[in-house]
Design an enzyme around this catalytic site. Structure first.
Site, PDB file in Angstrom:
ATOM      1  N   LYS A 209       0.857  -1.181   0.000  1.00  0.00           N
ATOM      2  CA  LYS A 209       0.000   0.000   0.000  1.00  0.00           C
ATOM      3  C   LYS A 209       0.895   1.235   0.000  1.00  0.00           C
ATOM      4  O   LYS A 209       1.835   1.334   0.797  1.00  0.00           O
ATOM      5  CB  LYS A 209      -0.881  -0.038   1.246  1.00  0.00           C
ATOM      6  CG  LYS A 209      -1.919   1.066   1.336  1.00  0.00           C
ATOM      7  CD  LYS A 209      -2.751   0.864   2.596  1.00  0.00           C
ATOM      8  CE  LYS A 209      -3.783   1.956   2.770  1.00  0.00           C
ATOM      9  NZ  LYS A 209      -4.540   1.792   4.040  1.00  0.00           N
TER      10      LYS A 209
ATOM     11  N   HIS B  88      -0.205   4.416   0.437  1.00  0.00           N
ATOM     12  CA  HIS B  88      -0.795   5.548   1.147  1.00  0.00           C
ATOM     13  C   HIS B  88      -1.167   5.091   2.553  1.00  0.00           C
ATOM     14  O   HIS B  88      -1.038   3.910   2.877  1.00  0.00           O
ATOM     15  CB  HIS B  88      -2.033   6.080   0.402  1.00  0.00           C
ATOM     16  CG  HIS B  88      -3.111   5.044   0.233  1.00  0.00           C
ATOM     17  ND1 HIS B  88      -3.062   4.069  -0.742  1.00  0.00           N
ATOM     18  CD2 HIS B  88      -4.247   4.834   0.926  1.00  0.00           C
ATOM     19  CE1 HIS B  88      -4.132   3.309  -0.653  1.00  0.00           C
ATOM     20  NE2 HIS B  88      -4.868   3.738   0.359  1.00  0.00           N
TER      21      HIS B  88
END
Length: 228
Positions: A110, A112
């Site tokens: 991921k 973010h």
């Protein structure tokens, strides 16, 4: 190869086998395995698909782990099935007075929010991998790499069912060991299983229901042909 006749009786394992049959997770017929073998039974842990079944499954894992005496600091669930299993087992262990943190991985990092590949508690100390089965050891090796990179120490693997059959190599040739034996001897991790193929044969061999008992012969023949 071991004999097709089971030699031990394990009440917890046999209760688990019976539960798996009742839940429709353990099925009989003709199923093509990843190795290309025609198996007379199939275990699909993805069918522990409601709260009651998942809760009972977690109870079996927790009781087996406690009885095993294996020491660990954190549960790790490899994506995807292992995520639910690790969370459910952590809940049940806590209920039994053994509160342990858990973590799991994403399939893709991921970029973010908190980012990264791992979610949950910090991966540190002795880490126990929780999964449904060990087919070829690939998932275990991937988990080991992630745990090592995060600073943890892999200490073992907990699975629901050990099929006790010979693994196959990249060329499809049969190997003299099972996937579980590979993990214990080559990867040097303890493996704790709720039940084994021998436990399944115990249940089938002593079943009072003729519809269930008739599967004993083909399962025993499969054990004789492919077993370790």
């Amino acid at each position: 190869m071991t004999s097709a006749a089971p030699t031990r009786a394990d009440p917890l394992a046999q209760d688990f086998v019976k539960f798996s049959v009742e839940a429709g997770v353990l099925r009989f017929g003709e199923f093509r395995t990843k190795a290309g073998r025609l198996s007379p039974y199939f275990f699909n842990a993805g069918l522990f698909d409601d709260g009651a079944k998942l809760g009972r499954l977690a109870g079996f894992y927790a009781r087996r782990l406690i009885d095993s005496g294996l020491q660990f600091d954190l549960l790790f669930g490899p994506a995807y099935k292992g995520i639910t299993l690790a969370a459910a087992v952590a809940i049940e262990l806590a209920r039994l007075g053994h509160n342990k943190p858990f973590a799991y991985n994403r399939k893709e990092a991921k970029d973010h929010g908190e980012g990264g590949m791992l979610v949950g508690a910090p991966v540190r100390g002795r880490v126990l991998i929780v999964d449904d089965v060990i087919s070829a050891g690939t998932s275990v090796r991937e988990s080991i790499a992630m745990i090592d990179a995060a600073g943890g120490t892999p200490c073992g693997v907990a699975i629901a069912l050990d099929r006790q059959e010979r693994a196959t190599g990249a060329d499809g040739a049969e190997l003299p060991h099972s996937a579980v034996q590979y993990v214990t001897s080559q990867l040097e991790l303890d493996v704790v299983s709720i039940a084994t193929l021998d436990d399944l044969l115990q249940v089938l061999s002593h079943a009072s229901d003729p519809a269930l008992a008739r599967h004993a012969a083909p399962v025993a023949a499969y054990r004789e042909r492919y077993g370790i």
